[in-house]
Design a protein around this motif. Structure first.
Motif, mmCIF file in Angstrom:
data_model
loop_
_atom_site.group_PDB
_atom_site.id
_atom_site.type_symbol
_atom_site.label_atom_id
_atom_site.label_comp_id
_atom_site.label_asym_id
_atom_site.label_seq_id
_atom_site.Cartn_x
_atom_site.Cartn_y
_atom_site.Cartn_z
ATOM 1 N N UNK A 127 -3.726 15.877 -1.762
ATOM 2 C CA UNK A 127 -2.673 16.395 -2.983
ATOM 3 C C UNK A 127 -3.675 16.451 -4.187
ATOM 4 N N UNK A 128 -3.596 17.919 -4.591
ATOM 5 C CA UNK A 128 -4.498 18.398 -5.866
ATOM 6 C C UNK A 128 -4.026 17.370 -7.097
ATOM 7 N N UNK A 129 -3.037 17.106 -7.154
ATOM 8 C CA UNK A 129 -2.473 16.324 -8.282
ATOM 9 C C UNK A 129 -2.975 14.926 -8.104
ATOM 10 N N UNK A 165 4.944 2.514 -8.270
ATOM 11 C CA UNK A 165 5.107 1.772 -9.429
ATOM 12 C C UNK A 165 4.319 0.926 -10.313
ATOM 13 N N UNK A 166 3.210 0.410 -9.170
ATOM 14 C CA UNK A 166 1.962 -0.271 -9.730
ATOM 15 C C UNK A 166 1.271 0.534 -10.584
ATOM 16 N N UNK A 167 1.082 1.722 -10.077
ATOM 17 C CA UNK A 167 0.242 2.648 -10.821
ATOM 18 C C UNK A 167 0.521 2.979 -12.149
ATOM 19 N N UNK A 168 1.927 3.445 -12.141
ATOM 20 C CA UNK A 168 2.617 3.592 -13.376
ATOM 21 C C UNK A 168 2.732 2.558 -14.582
ATOM 22 N N UNK A 169 2.704 1.280 -13.884
ATOM 23 C CA UNK A 169 2.961 0.035 -14.815
ATOM 24 C C UNK A 169 1.659 -0.170 -15.370
ATOM 25 N N UNK A 200 -0.215 8.231 -9.551
ATOM 26 C CA UNK A 200 1.420 7.770 -9.183
ATOM 27 C C UNK A 200 2.237 9.122 -8.560
ATOM 28 N N UNK A 201 1.869 10.427 -9.133
ATOM 29 C CA UNK A 201 2.585 11.350 -8.878
ATOM 30 C C UNK A 201 2.230 11.572 -7.280
#
Length: 390
Positions: free
Chosen positions: A50-52, A315-319, A380-381
């Protein structure tokens, strides 16, 4: 070069890039090894398709390695004051340089003549010490309570959901502000909250090993015994500062911040886990486990939880990103770990007071904060994109 001459931007960038040499080497090795063996590394390996996700991973690991190698990267003591000139611009040489001292403020200095570059670098260590650890504690608590609430339902679910909604109904920033004020420390509330919140990792891992090795008592007793010994030792030191060996400890300001992050994030994690369990408990593999006679905690921890890892990792990454922003907000309001701490929020606050005259003291830590949070969101994306392909 004459060390009384202001460095050009090209020279500044070259010198900064040189200071970050350990980070560049670590990043190259990490990407080379990860891409080489990505087919064997599960979801982590798929991230490199995934490039993103790769861009997000690059930004996050840049700051992780910066935190690890901070002592090698910084050019000056981040809390020491150098010289008499306030807010010198980037590239300004120091006066009366002693042997072994770095000769320039690479990114300028603040109103107290503290090196901005060194404060931003060391601030990464402060942020990446607190945010992931506090988020991990919040996740363990949320998972420990969310699994039985969703699986058993009934009165247990009603009570736990009510308590979670009660915390979530309070404005987050105001709740943080109340929990970390110096006056709250005198009430003993942070210690009480720490005593409650910090016991959940011990409960979680004891339950995890007991459920997995229930039919093998020797192995179960070994794992549970090790968990209790290490867990209660860490618990005593972190919650009550009562570790006789001094390995586990947390100063009062850090305890306030840490407990606040865990307390505020746990209800949201609880609701996410509960919702996932309500969906997954009707799956065939859960019914198969029940048919085999597996206990409810085995099914929750070893059947349902592994199948919920995708959304929880995302969610862990976002949090961690949300927590980073909250820590920056607290530091900006002067409620960080300590007044002289080089955390990014405090550095932004120090710089914004003269923002109309000097941009560098505030803009540099703000860009650092933005890039880390952006990296976590992109990561996260990427993880979400790859987990949906499973």
């Amino acid at each position: 070069m004459d060390e009384t001459t202001l460095l050009s931007w090209g020279q500044i960038i070259a010198r900064i890039a040189t200071q970050f040499l350990p980070v560049w080497i670590a990043l190259i090795l990490t990407f080379a090894i990860s891409i080489r063996y990505k087919r064997r590394l599960g979801l982590y390996g798929k991230l490199f398709d995934s490039p993103v996700g790769m861009v997000g991973f690059l930004l996050v690991m840049f700051w992780v390695y910066t935190a690890i190698f901070a002592d090698m990267i910084i050019t000056m003591d981040p809390i020491a004051q150098f010289g008499r000139v306030k807010n010198p611009p980037p590239g300004t040489p120091l006066k009366d340089v002693v042997e072994g001292q770095y000769a320039y403020f690479l990114l300028g200095a603040d109103h107290l003549a503290r090196d901005v570059f060194s404060r931003v670098v060391m601030g990464a260590r402060r942020v990446l010490t607190i945010a992931p650890a506090a988020t991990t504690f919040a996740f363990i608590m949320g998972v420990t309570l969310g699994l039985p609430a969703g699986y058993f339902g009934g009165k247990l679910d009603t009570v736990l959901s009510f308590l979670a909604n009660l915390v979530l109904a309070f404005p987050v920033i105001l709740l943080f502000y109340l929990l970390v004020t110096p006056e709250i420390r005198n009430t003993g509330i942070p210690v009480v909250l720490a005593a409650v919140l910090f016991i959940f990792p011990v409960i979680f891992f004891c339950t995890l090993f007991n459920a997995r090795f229930f039919t093998n008592p020797p192995k179960r007793n070994l794992y549970v015994g090790i968990t209790l010994a290490i867990g209660l030792w860490a618990y005593a030191g972190l919650a009550f500062n009562a570790d006789p060996l001094g390995v586990w400890s947390m100063d009062p300001n850090l305890l306030n911040v840490f407990v606040s992050v865990v307390f505020v994030n746990s209800p949201t994690v609880f609701r996410i886990v509960r919702g996932i369990v309500l969906d997954l408990k009707a799956r065939d593999y859960v019914a198969a486990g029940q048919t085999r006679g597996e206990g409810p905690w085995y099914i929750m921890l070893w059947e349902i939880l592994p199948n919920a890892r995708g959304p929880l990792i995302v969610d862990f990454c976002l949090r961690i990103g949300y927590t980073t922003i909250l820590l920056g907000t607290l530091g900006f309001f002067g409620l960080g770990v300590s007044p002289e701490s080089p955390d990014w929020g405090s550095t932004i606050d120090d710089g914004r007071k003269l923002l109309s005259l000097y941009l560098h003291p505030a803009i540099t830590p703000a860009l650092a904060l933005m890039s880390l949070v952006l990296g976590l969101n992109l990561l996260a994306d990427g993880l979400r994109e790859e987990s949906l392909k499973d």
